[in-house]
Design an enzyme around this catalytic site. Structure first.
Site, PDB file in Angstrom:
ATOM      1  CG  HIS A  10       0.718   5.563   4.129  1.00 34.91           C
ATOM      2  ND1 HIS A  10      -0.175   5.487   5.170  1.00 34.91           N
ATOM      3  CD2 HIS A  10       1.499   4.454   4.236  1.00 34.91           C
ATOM      4  CE1 HIS A  10       0.055   4.391   5.887  1.00 34.91           C
ATOM      5  NE2 HIS A  10       1.076   3.754   5.333  1.00 34.91           N
ATOM      6  CG  HIS A  22      -0.229  -0.059   2.535  1.00 36.56           C
ATOM      7  ND1 HIS A  22       0.207  -1.254   3.052  1.00 36.56           N
ATOM      8  CD2 HIS A  22       0.111   0.892   3.432  1.00 36.56           C
ATOM      9  CE1 HIS A  22       0.793  -1.035   4.214  1.00 36.56           C
ATOM     10  NE2 HIS A  22       0.755   0.263   4.468  1.00 36.56           N
TER      11      HIS A  22
HETATM   12  P1  AMP Z   1       1.544   0.815   7.503  1.00 37.26           P
HETATM   13  O1  AMP Z   1       1.907   1.165   8.906  1.00 37.26           O
HETATM   14  O2  AMP Z   1       2.359   1.540   6.463  1.00 37.26           O
HETATM   15  O3  AMP Z   1       1.551  -0.694   7.268  1.00 37.26           O
HETATM   16  O4  AMP Z   1       0.067   1.345   7.280  1.00 37.26           O
HETATM   17  C1  AMP Z   1      -1.060   0.585   7.534  1.00 37.26           C
HETATM   18  C2  AMP Z   1      -2.207   1.545   7.617  1.00 37.26           C
HETATM   19  O5  AMP Z   1      -3.421   0.814   7.500  1.00 37.26           O
HETATM   20  C3  AMP Z   1      -2.290   2.320   8.937  1.00 37.26           C
HETATM   21  O6  AMP Z   1      -2.146   3.714   8.665  1.00 37.26           O
HETATM   22  C4  AMP Z   1      -3.687   1.984   9.464  1.00 37.26           C
HETATM   23  O7  AMP Z   1      -4.340   3.082  10.043  1.00 37.26           O
HETATM   24  C5  AMP Z   1      -4.397   1.508   8.214  1.00 37.26           C
HETATM   25  N1  AMP Z   1      -5.509   0.586   8.442  1.00 37.26           N
HETATM   26  C6  AMP Z   1      -5.498  -0.540   9.186  1.00 37.26           C
HETATM   27  N2  AMP Z   1      -6.706  -1.141   9.141  1.00 37.26           N
HETATM   28  C7  AMP Z   1      -7.488  -0.382   8.329  1.00 37.26           C
HETATM   29  C8  AMP Z   1      -8.848  -0.464   7.893  1.00 37.26           C
HETATM   30  N3  AMP Z   1      -9.658  -1.466   8.260  1.00 37.26           N
HETATM   31  N4  AMP Z   1      -9.312   0.497   7.073  1.00 37.26           N
HETATM   32  C9  AMP Z   1      -8.509   1.515   6.686  1.00 37.26           C
HETATM   33  N5  AMP Z   1      -7.228   1.645   7.065  1.00 37.26           N
HETATM   34  C10 AMP Z   1      -6.721   0.716   7.880  1.00 37.26           C
END
Ligand code: AMP
Ligand code: ZN
Length: 139
Positions: free
Chosen positions: A102, A100
């Site tokens: 950001h 993913h």
């Molecule tokens: P990372 O730390 O780069 O792996 O980012 C993962 C992101 O996923 C975090 O910013 C979380 O807030 C986001 N996240 C986790 N679960 C969900 C969800 N169900 N819907 C939307 N975002 C999510």
């Protein structure tokens, strides 16, 4: 589809999301944490564990959508800037092991998010030519 992957469940509609964009390969939705208003995640629909392990064709499609969403955040959310970043592996802060990106809109000087690239205290002890040579080996 990877078992127990929260983003695979979002792709499959098992978990809801605030969807922004979808095509055959890419999905974009609001990050649940909303680090700033409009914080968006752009993901591949297929499961790859990080940016680094995603086939380039798919990675390019995700980055293409990330750029367009960043442009929209400037135009439609009136953001003054955007951070576009991918955390790769837990040591870099990755918590969801599904590729993913950001896309984080930034507002004025003090919107609460601090991304601070401080000068490395070891800089004087590092050999930059040697580090550059190591990275170049795989290019
Ligand atoms: P990372 O730390 O780069 O792996 O980012 C993962 C992101 O996923 C975090 O910013 C979380 O807030 C986001 N996240 C986790 N679960 C969900 C969800 N169900 N819907 C939307 N975002 C999510
Ligand atoms: Zn997944």
């Amino acid at each position: 589809m990877e078992n127990n992957c929260i983003f695979c469940k979002i792709v499959n509609g098992e978990i809801p999301c605030a969807k922004i964009y979808e095509d055959d390969d890419v999905l974009a939705f609001l990050d649940i944490s909303q680090t700033t208003a409009g914080h968006t995640l752009v993901i591949s629909k297929n499961h790859y564990d990080s940016f680094l392990s995603t086939p380039k064709e798919i990675m390019h499609k995700v980055m293409n959508v990330a750029q367009t969403i960043g442009q929209s955040q400037i135009t439609n959310l009136h953001a003054k800037g955007v951070n576009i970043l991918a955390n790769c592996y837990p040591a870099a802060g990755q918590t969801v092991m599904h590729f993913h990106v950001h896309v984080i809109p930034r507002y004025e000087n003090n919107d609460g998010l601090v991304i601070d690239f401080k000068e490395n205290k070891l800089l004087g002890e590092l050999s930059l030519p040697s580090i550059a040579d190591s990275i170049k080996k795989s290019l």
